[in-house]
Scaffold this motif. Structure first.
Motif, PDB file in Angstrom:
ATOM      1  N   GLY A  64      13.262   4.231  -6.408  1.00 56.05           N
ATOM      2  CA  GLY A  64      14.235   4.407  -7.465  1.00 56.05           C
ATOM      3  C   GLY A  64      14.330   5.876  -7.822  1.00 56.05           C
ATOM      4  N   VAL A  65      15.110   6.162  -8.827  1.00 56.77           N
ATOM      5  CA  VAL A  65      15.367   7.546  -9.224  1.00 56.77           C
ATOM      6  C   VAL A  65      14.313   8.023 -10.219  1.00 56.77           C
ATOM      7  N   GLY A  66      13.672   9.157  -9.914  1.00 51.77           N
ATOM      8  CA  GLY A  66      12.761   9.775 -10.864  1.00 51.77           C
ATOM      9  C   GLY A  66      11.385   9.171 -10.944  1.00 51.77           C
ATOM     10  N   GLY A  67      10.926   8.549  -9.880  1.00 47.11           N
ATOM     11  CA  GLY A  67       9.644   7.858  -9.914  1.00 47.11           C
ATOM     12  C   GLY A  67       8.461   8.665  -9.420  1.00 47.11           C
ATOM     13  N   SER A  68       8.552   9.978  -9.433  1.00 47.20           N
ATOM     14  CA  SER A  68       7.480  10.803  -8.859  1.00 47.20           C
ATOM     15  C   SER A  68       6.155  10.630  -9.599  1.00 47.20           C
ATOM     16  N   ALA A  69       6.202  10.339 -10.900  1.00 49.81           N
ATOM     17  CA  ALA A  69       4.954  10.150 -11.652  1.00 49.81           C
ATOM     18  C   ALA A  69       4.211   8.910 -11.157  1.00 49.81           C
ATOM     19  N   ALA A  77      -4.728   7.836  -7.710  1.00 50.29           N
ATOM     20  CA  ALA A  77      -5.858   7.871  -8.634  1.00 50.29           C
ATOM     21  C   ALA A  77      -7.120   7.305  -7.990  1.00 50.29           C
ATOM     22  N   TRP A  78      -8.253   7.853  -8.367  1.00 42.68           N
ATOM     23  CA  TRP A  78      -9.532   7.360  -7.849  1.00 42.68           C
ATOM     24  C   TRP A  78      -9.852   6.017  -8.479  1.00 42.68           C
ATOM     25  N   LEU A  79     -10.291   5.077  -7.655  1.00 42.72           N
ATOM     26  CA  LEU A  79     -10.795   3.793  -8.126  1.00 42.72           C
ATOM     27  C   LEU A  79     -12.048   3.453  -7.322  1.00 42.72           C
ATOM     28  N   PRO A  80     -12.977   2.733  -7.909  1.00 44.13           N
ATOM     29  CA  PRO A  80     -14.250   2.452  -7.232  1.00 44.13           C
ATOM     30  C   PRO A  80     -14.163   1.314  -6.218  1.00 44.13           C
ATOM     31  N   TYR A  81     -13.193   1.410  -5.307  1.00 47.25           N
ATOM     32  CA  TYR A  81     -13.007   0.432  -4.250  1.00 47.25           C
ATOM     33  C   TYR A  81     -12.747   1.177  -2.942  1.00 47.25           C
ATOM     34  N   PRO A  82     -13.183   0.643  -1.821  1.00 46.35           N
ATOM     35  CA  PRO A  82     -12.984   1.342  -0.541  1.00 46.35           C
ATOM     36  C   PRO A  82     -11.519   1.352  -0.139  1.00 46.35           C
ATOM     37  N   GLU A  83     -11.052   2.502   0.270  1.00 45.61           N
ATOM     38  CA  GLU A  83      -9.657   2.677   0.662  1.00 45.61           C
ATOM     39  C   GLU A  83      -9.463   2.140   2.073  1.00 45.61           C
ATOM     40  N   ALA A  84      -8.803   0.978   2.156  1.00 39.93           N
ATOM     41  CA  ALA A  84      -8.636   0.303   3.431  1.00 39.93           C
ATOM     42  C   ALA A  84      -7.301   0.588   4.092  1.00 39.93           C
ATOM     43  N   LEU A  85      -6.287   0.956   3.288  1.00 43.85           N
ATOM     44  CA  LEU A  85      -4.941   1.125   3.834  1.00 43.85           C
ATOM     45  C   LEU A  85      -4.129   2.029   2.918  1.00 43.85           C
ATOM     46  N   VAL A  86      -3.406   2.954   3.511  1.00 41.15           N
ATOM     47  CA  VAL A  86      -2.443   3.786   2.792  1.00 41.15           C
ATOM     48  C   VAL A  86      -1.109   3.626   3.493  1.00 41.15           C
ATOM     49  N   VAL A  87      -0.075   3.220   2.749  1.00 41.10           N
ATOM     50  CA  VAL A  87       1.218   2.931   3.357  1.00 41.10           C
ATOM     51  C   VAL A  87       2.296   3.816   2.748  1.00 41.10           C
ATOM     52  N   GLU A  88       2.914   4.632   3.563  1.00 40.81           N
ATOM     53  CA  GLU A  88       4.080   5.430   3.177  1.00 40.81           C
ATOM     54  C   GLU A  88       5.097   5.321   4.306  1.00 40.81           C
ATOM     55  N   ARG A  89       6.240   4.719   4.010  1.00 38.75           N
ATOM     56  CA  ARG A  89       7.261   4.488   5.029  1.00 38.75           C
ATOM     57  C   ARG A  89       8.624   4.950   4.521  1.00 38.75           C
ATOM     58  N   ASP A  90       9.564   5.079   5.452  1.00 35.39           N
ATOM     59  CA  ASP A  90      10.880   5.613   5.126  1.00 35.39           C
ATOM     60  C   ASP A  90      11.813   4.591   4.489  1.00 35.39           C
ATOM     61  N   THR A  91      11.555   3.302   4.713  1.00 39.07           N
ATOM     62  CA  THR A  91      12.383   2.266   4.106  1.00 39.07           C
ATOM     63  C   THR A  91      11.486   1.238   3.439  1.00 39.07           C
ATOM     64  N   LEU A  92      12.043   0.511   2.488  1.00 39.75           N
ATOM     65  CA  LEU A  92      11.269  -0.515   1.801  1.00 39.75           C
ATOM     66  C   LEU A  92      10.871  -1.632   2.762  1.00 39.75           C
ATOM     67  N   GLU A  93      11.742  -2.011   3.667  1.00 43.05           N
ATOM     68  CA  GLU A  93      11.384  -3.068   4.608  1.00 43.05           C
ATOM     69  C   GLU A  93      10.244  -2.626   5.512  1.00 43.05           C
ATOM     70  N   GLU A  94      10.270  -1.375   5.962  1.00 44.32           N
ATOM     71  CA  GLU A  94       9.159  -0.863   6.770  1.00 44.32           C
ATOM     72  C   GLU A  94       7.866  -0.854   5.962  1.00 44.32           C
ATOM     73  N   GLN A  95       7.974  -0.466   4.706  1.00 45.48           N
ATOM     74  CA  GLN A  95       6.798  -0.458   3.836  1.00 45.48           C
ATOM     75  C   GLN A  95       6.236  -1.862   3.689  1.00 45.48           C
TER      76      GLN A  95
END
Length: 254
Positions: free
Chosen positions: A44-49, A56-74
């Motif tokens: 959406g518009v203006g969602g950079s925050a 943010a750091w959380l006390p859980y193991p980071e298993a997956l990071v997803v950044e894609r060009d379209t919502l369907e790909e995401q």
């Protein structure tokens, strides 16, 4: 990154290894009840925050990071790469689409408890803003990942007229007993704007919400009725206390 291996939040090595539904770090010995899935994108518009808050750091193991060009790909990438028991951190509420899709494929009947000040039930034809983050629950329903009868919408108080008409027509309300009856598992989608403004920093605060203790009680109630297959927290802006977000996860059994 393999869903079988994750980055330990304590020693920062890729030695947190999945076994059954949990993770154990082979380096420092820490154990975790869920794997963290980061989805730092706001559709959406203006969602950079919100995008920043997803790091943010959380006390859980980071298993997956997803950044894609379209919502369907995401959504496809999240569904395919989910750890067995995910703790999803957005970004906007569109992060929940892939989580619901992936979990629905694993469980006979997945229910969804959607805690949000907004309905997120618009379509491109009804949305006043055109922002996709106002549509994810409707998308999950319309694609068949969750049945309308298995959805509870909790804390909603700022719905657009088409959304009000939709929930009235389809019988969607905040009744946990109705939504979870017969479910084999449940996904809890928590947009922190469901909370009273000031409880947790949120992107779209709306007055009149519950406090943190109330939401923890709701999540515990959910966990007492059905197995929580995953939890997602979205709608954050920077500044949320990790211990507060962790309370929600612990209430869900994560």
């Amino acid at each position: 990154m393999s869903a079988l291996r994750a980055r330990c939040p304590h020693c920062r090595t890729l030695t947190a290894v999945a076994f059954e539904d949990a993770y154990e770090c082979h380096s420092c010995g820490a154990a975790f009840a869920a794997g963290l899935v980061r989805v730092p994108r706001a559709w959406g518009v203006g969602g950079s925050a919100m995008e920043e808050a997803a790091h943010a750091w959380l006390p859980y193991p980071e298993a997956l990071v997803v950044e894609r060009d379209t919502l369907e790909e995401q959504s496809a990438a999240i569904a395919a790469g989910l750890p067995k028991r995910p703790f999803v951190l957005g970004g906007c509420c569109c992060a929940h689409i892939g989580a619901i899709r992936g979990l629905a494929a694993r469980h006979d009947r997945l229910a969804v408890v959607w805690l949000d000040a907004h309905g997120d039930l618009n379509t491109p034809a009804t949305s006043p803003s055109g922002n996709l983050w106002g549509m994810p629950l409707r998308m999950a329903i319309d694609e068949g990942s969750v049945a309308r009868s298995d959805v509870a919408l909790v804390g909603a108080r700022d719905l657009d007229t088409p959304e009000e008409e939709y929930v009235a027509r389809e019988g969607i309300d905040d009744d946990l007993a109705r939504a979870l009856g017969g479910a084999t598992a449940v996904y809890v989608a928590l947009d922190v704007d469901v909370l009273e403004p000031g409880e947790v920093p949120s992107f779209m605060p709306v007055a009149g919400g519950p406090d943190t203790r109330d939401v923890v009680r709701v999540i515990r109630d959910v966990a007492g009725r059905a197995r929580v297959a995953g939890l997602g927290i979205t709608g954050l802006v920077p500044g949320a206390a990790p211990e507060t977000l962790t309370r929600f996860a612990v209430a869900a059994g994560l």
